[in-house]
Design an enzyme around this catalytic site. Structure first.
Site, short mmCIF file in Angstrom:
data_model
loop_
_atom_site.label_atom_id
_atom_site.label_comp_id
_atom_site.label_asym_id
_atom_site.label_seq_id
_atom_site.Cartn_x
_atom_site.Cartn_y
_atom_site.Cartn_z
CB THR A 198 -0.91 0.01 1.26
OG1 THR A 198 -1.84 -1.05 1.12
CG2 THR A 198 -1.65 1.31 1.41
CB THR A 224 0.39 -3.87 6.31
OG1 THR A 224 -0.88 -3.83 5.66
CG2 THR A 224 1.02 -2.49 6.33
CG ASP A 225 -2.81 -7.15 3.44
OD1 ASP A 225 -3.12 -6.47 4.43
OD2 ASP A 225 -3.36 -7.02 2.33
CB SER A 240 2.47 -8.00 1.04
OG SER A 240 1.36 -7.95 1.88
N1 ASP Z 1 -2.73 -5.20 0.30
C1 ASP Z 1 -1.64 -4.38 0.80
C2 ASP Z 1 -0.39 -5.23 0.85
O1 ASP Z 1 -0.22 -6.01 1.74
C3 ASP Z 1 -1.98 -3.85 2.15
C4 ASP Z 1 -0.96 -2.94 2.77
O2 ASP Z 1 0.18 -2.80 2.34
O3 ASP Z 1 -1.31 -2.27 3.78
O4 ASP Z 1 0.41 -5.14 -0.03
#
Ligand code: ASP
Length: 331
Positions: free
Chosen positions: A15, A87-88, A56
């Site tokens: 993200t 973050t995922d 991710s």
């Molecule tokens: N879908 C995103 C990822 O994990 C979520 C994030 O980065 O907060 O790449």
């Protein structure tokens, strides 16, 4: 005047680097960090390198290997490394990298954001600042920085899908916190370094994380064995319980006899599992199931993938789980 620290930013997508596309947010290339880096260059000498550019959810063990290699081979000449990541699955990556890079000799700090840098209200700039401060602080190890908190990478879990305080340090104090006194590091949390840094990227993908549910058919264990699983992490109930009134124990015994390693964690996020307390746990122990104690499921999963990938025998895997490598388990 203090010399500026040399920090390497390795980007992987997520993200933090995303921009809106017709069908939702998509990671953009490393250039998206440039505006933020211009400001941080007042404090640090910064080099930016893109490793990958993925949401991710699309990151697999192959990418963990690439990231570990990217850190290991690019680290010369830098005081610290920041890795931007979605973050995922960041908790899995940070745990896997912890095992792949034993005795890493510089700070490596994972970070990301819940709102893209491209958004004026993004939490990304703040998270990057915390990560850069930790990377410049000189404490070797694999860390995760988010919302002004720094934790061991192998203790982080994503606990919020959208809130800014997205990560918690499970069963371990924070390694550092940002306060009005600056970055306050708790040295008692830092991983012990006991040798030369190494790159050991072998991991086995045939490991399954199984969450027990009331009424779950014990045949699941045979199905996993038939699929070619070499390791199973079982998220047991509470302190380490499993239904002993159905065929679960004999099914687990069958997979153990096939040489499949079985590790028990708890479905509870906090505190340590202890299979020795209830009859429904001691039966597992007597079969030869390994206890993950207070490890996160992410750390238990990646430690088992790594142990099998390193070619360890069942006995060696049992030994490994009774060893604290980098702060992932309290013994
Ligand atoms: N879908 C995103 C990822 O994990 C979520 C994030 O980065 O907060 O790449």
């Amino acid at each position: 005047m203090n010399q500026k620290k040399h920090i390497l930013l390795l980007t992987t997508g997520g993200t933090i680097a995303s921009v809106p596309a017709a069908d939702g947010l998509q990671p953009a290339h490393a250039g998206i960090f440039e505006r933020e880096m211009q400001q941080l260059r007042t404090y640090y000498n910064i080099t930016v390198r893109e490793l990958i550019c993925l949401d991710s959810s699309n990151i697999r063990p192959t990418e963990w290997q690439l990231i570990a290699k990217g850190i290991f081979e690019n680290r010369q000449g830098f005081d610290g490394i920041v890795v931007s990541h979605g973050t995922d699955t960041m908790a899995y990556t940070a745990s896997a990298i912890t095992f792949m890079l034993p005795n890493i000799d510089l700070p490596v700090v994972f970070t990301g954001s819940q709102l893209p840098l491209a958004d004026v209200l993004s939490d990304g700039p703040d998270n990057l600042r915390t990560a850069f401060a930790m990377a410049a602080a000189g404490y070797p190890g694999i860390f995760l920085a988010f919302d002004r908190k720094v934790m061991l990478g192998c203790r982080g879990v994503k606990v919020r899908a959208s809130g800014f305080s997205a990560f918690e340090s499970i069963n371990a104090r924070y390694a550092a916190l940002v306060s009005n006194a600056g970055l306050a590091v708790d040295e008692s949390v830092l991983p012990a370094i006991s040798g030369q840094p190494e790159l050991k990227t072998g991991v086995c993908e045939d490991v399954f994380l199984l969450k027990l549910t009331p009424g779950l058919s014990p045949r699941i264990f045979d199905a996993l064995a038939d699929m070619g699983c070499k390791g199973i992490v079982v998220e047991t109930f509470g302190l380490g319980g499993i239904n002993v009134l159905n065929e679960s124990l004999s099914a687990i015994d069958r997979v153990l006899k096939k040489g499949i390693a079985v590790v028990a964690t708890s479905q509870c996020l906090y505190d340590s599992s202890n299979l020795g307390v209830y009859q429904v746990g001691t039966r597992l122990l007597s079969l030869g199931v390994i206890q993950a104690r207070d490890m996160t499921s992410e750390a238990a999963m990646t430690k088992l993938m790594w142990a099998i990938g390193q070619g360890m025998t069942g006995e060696e895997i049992t030994q490994l789980f009774a060893t604290n490598l980098a702060g992932e388990i309290s013994l």
